[in-house]
Design a protein around this motif. Structure first.
Motif, PDB file in Angstrom:
ATOM      1  N   PRO A   1      15.161  58.830 -44.195  1.00  0.00           N
ATOM      2  CA  PRO A   1      15.280  60.202 -43.661  1.00  0.00           C
ATOM      3  C   PRO A   1      14.193  60.537 -42.633  1.00  0.00           C
ATOM      4  CG  PRO A   1      15.675  60.221 -46.007  1.00  0.00           C
ATOM      5  CD  PRO A   1      15.230  58.825 -45.668  1.00  0.00           C
ATOM      6  N   GLU A   2      12.957  60.063 -42.904  1.00  0.00           N
ATOM      7  CA  GLU A   2      11.843  60.315 -41.980  1.00  0.00           C
ATOM      8  C   GLU A   2      12.074  59.592 -40.640  1.00  0.00           C
ATOM      9  OE1 GLU A   2       6.994  59.617 -41.562  1.00  0.00           O
ATOM     10  OE2 GLU A   2       8.063  58.828 -43.308  1.00  0.00           O
ATOM     11  N   ALA A   3      12.534  58.328 -40.737  1.00  0.00           N
ATOM     12  CA  ALA A   3      12.805  57.539 -39.527  1.00  0.00           C
ATOM     13  C   ALA A   3      13.953  58.141 -38.719  1.00  0.00           C
ATOM     14  CB  ALA A   3      13.132  56.095 -39.899  1.00  0.00           C
ATOM     15  N   LYS A   4      14.960  58.692 -39.419  1.00  0.00           N
ATOM     16  CA  LYS A   4      16.081  59.354 -38.733  1.00  0.00           C
ATOM     17  C   LYS A   4      15.597  60.550 -37.925  1.00  0.00           C
ATOM     18  CE  LYS A   4      19.942  58.124 -41.785  1.00  0.00           C
ATOM     19  NZ  LYS A   4      20.928  58.618 -42.763  1.00  0.00           N
ATOM     20  N   LEU A   5      14.654  61.316 -38.519  1.00  0.00           N
ATOM     21  CA  LEU A   5      14.111  62.493 -37.839  1.00  0.00           C
ATOM     22  C   LEU A   5      13.318  62.089 -36.593  1.00  0.00           C
ATOM     23  CD1 LEU A   5      13.678  65.571 -37.875  1.00  0.00           C
ATOM     24  CD2 LEU A   5      11.647  65.179 -39.283  1.00  0.00           C
ATOM     25  N   ILE A   6      12.478  61.044 -36.732  1.00  0.00           N
ATOM     26  CA  ILE A   6      11.689  60.560 -35.584  1.00  0.00           C
ATOM     27  C   ILE A   6      12.613  60.055 -34.486  1.00  0.00           C
ATOM     28  CG2 ILE A   6      10.052  58.776 -34.819  1.00  0.00           C
ATOM     29  CD1 ILE A   6       8.747  58.988 -37.621  1.00  0.00           C
ATOM     30  N   SER A   7      13.631  59.320 -34.892  1.00  0.00           N
ATOM     31  CA  SER A   7      14.605  58.783 -33.933  1.00  0.00           C
ATOM     32  C   SER A   7      15.326  59.902 -33.186  1.00  0.00           C
ATOM     33  CB  SER A   7      15.617  57.913 -34.675  1.00  0.00           C
ATOM     34  OG  SER A   7      16.560  57.373 -33.781  1.00  0.00           O
ATOM     35  N   ALA A   8      15.736  60.941 -33.923  1.00  0.00           N
ATOM     36  CA  ALA A   8      16.435  62.080 -33.310  1.00  0.00           C
ATOM     37  C   ALA A   8      15.517  62.828 -32.344  1.00  0.00           C
ATOM     38  CB  ALA A   8      16.944  63.024 -34.397  1.00  0.00           C
TER      39      ALA A   8
END
Length: 406
Positions: free
Chosen positions: A263-270
């Motif tokens: 979830p954290e990586a998804k946020l950074i990616s977005a």
């Protein structure tokens, strides 16, 4: 006939106003480009040509000149486009002035007739006679109203003529300013073309001196390209390994060529993707000397080179910065080259090659604009350059679409 002429004048003025607004928007865009290109040339001179006492490799001199020539050519194109737009705007304004003059002439003629008719019946006795000759009270009332409306109309026409005259003067002033600006742009373009001509001659003389060594140069370029491809393959391997490692975890979803994101990586990616076109430069000061993709070598035109990123020239001892928050995925040290740093931002990766000093290690968390190292300066060629790349999973992207005004 006069009414048709007046309607035609209104039509041309309306069309001209709409076209002028469209041209103004395009002019502002071109002016922004022109200022940016002029600043880029200034930066190229500061970074690549300021130290004339330092003897540079001839190949480097030719490459540096090519960078400046490319920007000068672009500046000439933009300035030519500005001149052409100004010419169109001047033509439109000339038509508008002509239409306003015709309209003003018509208004003045009409006003002159009113004054003449008014003069013939201006006496108080004539007006009384006009009223008393009415057949009944209603007709007398209508004639009083007519006299009032006629007086108001005459005053209104006088005001309109005054406003039209003032507008005409303003249009003439704008026209003068536009012609002056056109002359300035044309003269400026001539200066740039002269400089371009001299720099081309200078570059050609350097290329002639290299002609005898062309075979040797081709071998050097091929050797350099081979090393670059080897490093690119190693970077690809490291990214694939990281993807495979993320897919061995139980979190999220993914595939063989895609990161499995937390979830954290998804946020950074977005967030990284949301900042497309607004990411900071990896250097505080720099100029792109080699673009992205497949291209001819600037010196040996028969040789083609492949660039998986952009090469940015800067001043010696310059700091290299992370363009976004993330985690240092790997630090690559390869025989025959300087260290490279790979930073992961979700399913995006930024790569910083040719570092002389390293300030981070694998696993370090970094913030946007955090210094991660120092650029290496080649003492033989005098070059201080960093190669910068962006990947989306294993797909290489053109950094110019991601970095602000690159």
């Amino acid at each position: 006939m006069k009414l048709n002429l007046l309607l035609l004048s209104f039509f041309w003025v309306g069309m001209g106003t709409a076209l002028c607004q469209n041209i103004k928007a395009r002019q502002q865009k071109l002016e922004t480009q022109r200022v940016r290109l002029k600043n880029e040339i200034k930066q190229i001179n500061e970074l690549l040509f300021s130290n004339k006492n330092t003897r540079k490799n001839i190949i480097v001199e030719v490459e540096n000149l090519q960078v400046k020539l490319n920007v000068r050519e672009e500046l000439i194109k933009v300035t030519n486009a500005q001149v052409n737009l100004l010419t169109r705007k001047i033509n439109i304004n000339e038509r508008n002035i002509s239409s306003h003059r015709k309209e003003l002439k018509f208004l003045k003629e009409d006003y002159a007739k009113m004054i003449k008719n008014s003069y013939a019946s201006k006496s108080f006795q004539n007006r009384l006679m006009f009223l008393f000759s009415s057949e009944d009270f209603f007709q007398a009332y209508k004639r009083i109203q007519y006299l009032k409306q006629y007086t108001q109309y005459r005053r209104k026409q006088g005001i309109i003529i005054g406003e039209k005259t003032q507008l005409l003067q303003q249009l003439n002033n704008v026209l003068i300013q536009e012609r002056q600006k056109q002359v300035i742009l044309i003269n400026e373009n001539k200066e740039v073309q002269e400089k371009l001509k001299k720099e081309r001659i200078s570059q050609q003389s350097l290329i002639i001196s290299l002609k005898q060594k062309e075979r040797n140069l081709s071998l050097q370029i091929s050797k350099k390209e081979k090393l670059a491809r080897t490093i690119d393959k190693e970077i690809d391997r490291l990214i694939r390994e990281a993807i495979a490692a993320s897919n061995r975890s139980d979190v999220g979803g993914g595939g063989k060529e895609f990161f499995k994101l937390t979830p954290e990586a998804k946020l950074i990616s977005a967030n990284f993707e949301a900042n497309r076109g607004r990411l900071p430069w990896p250097l505080e000061k720099g100029v792109v000397v080699q673009g992205f993709g497949r291209q001819k070598h600037p010196v040996v035109k028969t040789t083609t080179i492949q660039s998986n990123g952009v090469t940015i020239a800067t001043t010696p001892s310059s700091n290299v910065r992370a363009v976004f928050e993330g985690e240092v995925m790997s630090v690559l040290t390869f025989k025959g080259s300087n260290p490279s740093v790979l930073i992961r931002h979700g399913n995006y990766i930024t790569v910083y090659k040719n570092l002389g000093e390293l300030y981070v290690k694998k696993g370090d968390k970094v913030k946007s604009k955090q210094v991660i190292g120092e650029v290496f300066t080649n003492q033989q060629t005098g070059k201080t350059e960093v190669q910068f790349s962006i990947f989306n999973n294993i797909k290489v992207l053109n950094p110019s679409g991601w970095i602000y005004q690159m």
